[in-house]
Scaffold this active site. Structure first.
Site, PDB file in Angstrom:
ATOM      1  N   GLY A  58      -9.438 -27.639 -34.603  1.00 58.74           N
ATOM      2  CA  GLY A  58      -8.398 -28.595 -34.217  1.00 58.74           C
ATOM      3  C   GLY A  58      -8.861 -29.868 -33.544  1.00 58.74           C
ATOM      4  O   GLY A  58      -8.188 -30.889 -33.634  1.00 58.74           O
ATOM      5  N   PHE A 117       6.050 -26.657 -31.612  1.00 56.20           N
ATOM      6  CA  PHE A 117       4.877 -26.675 -32.481  1.00 56.20           C
ATOM      7  C   PHE A 117       4.651 -28.077 -33.049  1.00 56.20           C
ATOM      8  O   PHE A 117       5.591 -28.747 -33.460  1.00 56.20           O
ATOM      9  CB  PHE A 117       5.048 -25.660 -33.612  1.00 56.20           C
ATOM     10  CG  PHE A 117       3.749 -25.343 -34.291  1.00 56.20           C
ATOM     11  CD1 PHE A 117       2.871 -24.436 -33.716  1.00 56.20           C
ATOM     12  CD2 PHE A 117       3.402 -25.957 -35.478  1.00 56.20           C
ATOM     13  CE1 PHE A 117       1.654 -24.149 -34.327  1.00 56.20           C
ATOM     14  CE2 PHE A 117       2.196 -25.672 -36.103  1.00 56.20           C
ATOM     15  CZ  PHE A 117       1.320 -24.769 -35.520  1.00 56.20           C
ATOM     16  N   ASP A 133      -2.186 -24.289 -25.231  1.00 53.86           N
ATOM     17  CA  ASP A 133      -0.857 -23.725 -25.448  1.00 53.86           C
ATOM     18  C   ASP A 133      -0.684 -22.610 -24.407  1.00 53.86           C
ATOM     19  O   ASP A 133      -0.322 -22.869 -23.271  1.00 53.86           O
ATOM     20  CB  ASP A 133      -0.817 -23.232 -26.900  1.00 53.86           C
ATOM     21  CG  ASP A 133       0.535 -22.711 -27.348  1.00 53.86           C
ATOM     22  OD1 ASP A 133       1.556 -23.244 -26.893  1.00 53.86           O
ATOM     23  OD2 ASP A 133       0.576 -21.778 -28.171  1.00 53.86           O
ATOM     24  N   LYS A 135       0.709 -28.016 -23.329  1.00 57.27           N
ATOM     25  CA  LYS A 135       2.097 -27.530 -23.292  1.00 57.27           C
ATOM     26  C   LYS A 135       2.251 -26.686 -22.038  1.00 57.27           C
ATOM     27  O   LYS A 135       2.086 -25.455 -22.101  1.00 57.27           O
ATOM     28  CB  LYS A 135       2.371 -26.638 -24.512  1.00 57.27           C
ATOM     29  CG  LYS A 135       2.468 -27.352 -25.841  1.00 57.27           C
ATOM     30  CD  LYS A 135       2.784 -26.300 -26.909  1.00 57.27           C
ATOM     31  CE  LYS A 135       2.790 -26.860 -28.296  1.00 57.27           C
ATOM     32  NZ  LYS A 135       2.823 -25.783 -29.314  1.00 57.27           N
ATOM     33  N   ASP A 147      -3.185 -28.111 -37.241  1.00 57.65           N
ATOM     34  CA  ASP A 147      -2.655 -27.614 -38.504  1.00 57.65           C
ATOM     35  C   ASP A 147      -1.471 -26.666 -38.312  1.00 57.65           C
ATOM     36  O   ASP A 147      -1.263 -26.107 -37.240  1.00 57.65           O
ATOM     37  CB  ASP A 147      -3.743 -26.839 -39.249  1.00 57.65           C
ATOM     38  CG  ASP A 147      -4.036 -25.494 -38.581  1.00 57.65           C
ATOM     39  OD1 ASP A 147      -4.271 -25.489 -37.355  1.00 57.65           O
ATOM     40  OD2 ASP A 147      -4.006 -24.452 -39.265  1.00 57.65           O
ATOM     41  N   GLU A 180     -10.794 -29.845 -26.256  1.00 54.55           N
ATOM     42  CA  GLU A 180      -9.841 -29.004 -26.992  1.00 54.55           C
ATOM     43  C   GLU A 180      -8.710 -29.875 -27.520  1.00 54.55           C
ATOM     44  O   GLU A 180      -8.312 -30.844 -26.871  1.00 54.55           O
ATOM     45  CB  GLU A 180      -9.260 -27.943 -26.049  1.00 54.55           C
ATOM     46  CG  GLU A 180      -9.857 -26.551 -26.234  1.00 54.55           C
ATOM     47  CD  GLU A 180      -9.343 -25.806 -27.466  1.00 54.55           C
ATOM     48  OE1 GLU A 180      -8.998 -26.457 -28.477  1.00 54.55           O
ATOM     49  OE2 GLU A 180      -9.285 -24.574 -27.398  1.00 54.55           O
ATOM     50  N   ASP A 181      -8.193 -29.505 -28.670  1.00 54.91           N
ATOM     51  CA  ASP A 181      -7.052 -30.238 -29.217  1.00 54.91           C
ATOM     52  C   ASP A 181      -5.796 -29.986 -28.379  1.00 54.91           C
ATOM     53  O   ASP A 181      -5.084 -30.919 -28.020  1.00 54.91           O
ATOM     54  CB  ASP A 181      -6.803 -29.846 -30.690  1.00 54.91           C
ATOM     55  CG  ASP A 181      -6.697 -28.338 -30.910  1.00 54.91           C
ATOM     56  OD1 ASP A 181      -6.982 -27.555 -29.982  1.00 54.91           O
ATOM     57  OD2 ASP A 181      -6.326 -27.933 -32.033  1.00 54.91           O
TER      58      ASP A 181
HETATM   59  P1  IMP Z   1      -3.887 -21.105 -26.811  1.00 56.45           P
HETATM   60  O1  IMP Z   1      -5.025 -20.121 -26.807  1.00 56.45           O
HETATM   61  O2  IMP Z   1      -2.565 -20.421 -26.863  1.00 56.45           O
HETATM   62  O3  IMP Z   1      -3.982 -22.109 -25.677  1.00 56.45           O
HETATM   63  O4  IMP Z   1      -3.932 -21.905 -28.175  1.00 56.45           O
HETATM   64  C1  IMP Z   1      -5.119 -22.292 -28.645  1.00 56.45           C
HETATM   65  C2  IMP Z   1      -5.141 -22.804 -30.050  1.00 56.45           C
HETATM   66  O5  IMP Z   1      -3.930 -22.573 -30.772  1.00 56.45           O
HETATM   67  C3  IMP Z   1      -5.321 -24.299 -30.046  1.00 56.45           C
HETATM   68  O6  IMP Z   1      -6.686 -24.663 -29.905  1.00 56.45           O
HETATM   69  C4  IMP Z   1      -4.758 -24.671 -31.396  1.00 56.45           C
HETATM   70  O7  IMP Z   1      -5.751 -24.566 -32.387  1.00 56.45           O
HETATM   71  C5  IMP Z   1      -3.668 -23.654 -31.631  1.00 56.45           C
HETATM   72  N1  IMP Z   1      -2.326 -24.212 -31.323  1.00 56.45           N
HETATM   73  C6  IMP Z   1      -1.571 -24.013 -30.229  1.00 56.45           C
HETATM   74  N2  IMP Z   1      -0.420 -24.700 -30.269  1.00 56.45           N
HETATM   75  C7  IMP Z   1      -0.439 -25.365 -31.450  1.00 56.45           C
HETATM   76  C8  IMP Z   1       0.475 -26.300 -32.085  1.00 56.45           C
HETATM   77  O8  IMP Z   1       1.552 -26.660 -31.584  1.00 56.45           O
HETATM   78  N3  IMP Z   1       0.073 -26.772 -33.290  1.00 56.45           N
HETATM   79  C9  IMP Z   1      -1.096 -26.433 -33.887  1.00 56.45           C
HETATM   80  N4  IMP Z   1      -1.981 -25.595 -33.327  1.00 56.45           N
HETATM   81  C10 IMP Z   1      -1.662 -25.065 -32.117  1.00 56.45           C
HETATM   82 MG    MG Z   2      -8.080 -25.349 -31.507  1.00 59.33          MG
END
Ligand code: IMP
Ligand code: MG
Length: 178
Positions: free
Chosen positions: A49, A156, A107, A135, A163, A103-104
């Site tokens: 991402g 999202f 979440d 977020k 993606d 990081e992109d």
């Molecule tokens: P986390 O571990 O829940 O913080 O999410 C990590 C990964 O989930 C990110 O690095 C993204 O690749 C993916 N992700 C989380 N939210 C989104 C979104 O809204 N769109 C696309 N990818 C997401």
């Molecule tokens: Mg990612």
């Protein structure tokens, strides 16, 4: 003019233009240029991402800087899959280095939360996290984020490297689930 788009079965509406994003990324680069003046930080970009974010950010860095790309997690559909795999590609020695993780999006915070101990174990001299998107409403794992470009609602998003099931990464603008 920007319009609603379809990715797989879902519709997304324009959320942040590429100009708005790049302006913020430039601001972040300027901050980093000040904060890391005279140092030689190593950026760890978390694929997939963050490839676009990392590439744009790197163009505006004027300090000496290195970057490496690692792969960590697979993310399926519109919810975190919970499958975090170990870091692939972290072949640079990070001991006594100033590390900035790119990081992109943060979440739930799970991905970064699982990865951080692996980095700390190798005793970097400093460790900071820079993200394009955060977020806060979705974040349940405790995590201190040092640099955030945009704080966004718990919806999202696709585009600018992010993606939905493999598609949408090539969109220059960021779109939000309708
Ligand atoms: P986390 O571990 O829940 O913080 O999410 C990590 C990964 O989930 C990110 O690095 C993204 O690749 C993916 N992700 C989380 N939210 C989104 C979104 O809204 N769109 C696309 N990818 C997401
Ligand atoms: Mg990612």
């Amino acid at each position: 003019m920007l319009t609603t788009i379809q990715v797989h079965d879902k519709y997304f509406v324009p959320y942040l233009t590429s100009e708005e994003i790049v302006d913020k990324v430039k601001e972040l680069a300027e901050k980093l240029n000040k904060d890391y003046e005279g140092k030689r930080p190593l950026f760890i970009s978390v694929l997939n991402g963050s490839f676009m974010f990392s590439a744009d950010l790197f163009k505006y860095l004027t300090i000496e800087a290195e970057i490496c790309f690692i792969k960590l997690a697979s993310y399926k559909g519109t919810k975190s899959s919970g499958h975090v795999i170990t870091a692939i590609g972290l072949d640079t020695d990070i001991t006594n280095r100033d590390i900035i993780i790119l990081e992109d999006i943060i979440d739930t915070g799970k991905t970064i939360n699982q990865f951080l101990p692996q980095v700390y174990n190798q005793q970097p001299s400093s460790l900071k996290i820079a993200v394009l998107l955060h977020k806060p409403e979705a974040t349940v794992f405790p995590i201190h984020i040092d640099y955030i470009c945009f704080t966004i609602p718990n919806k999202f998003v696709v585009g600018y490297g992010l993606d939905y099931d493999g598609l949408g990464r090539n969109l220059a603008h960021l779109y939000q689930l309708k």
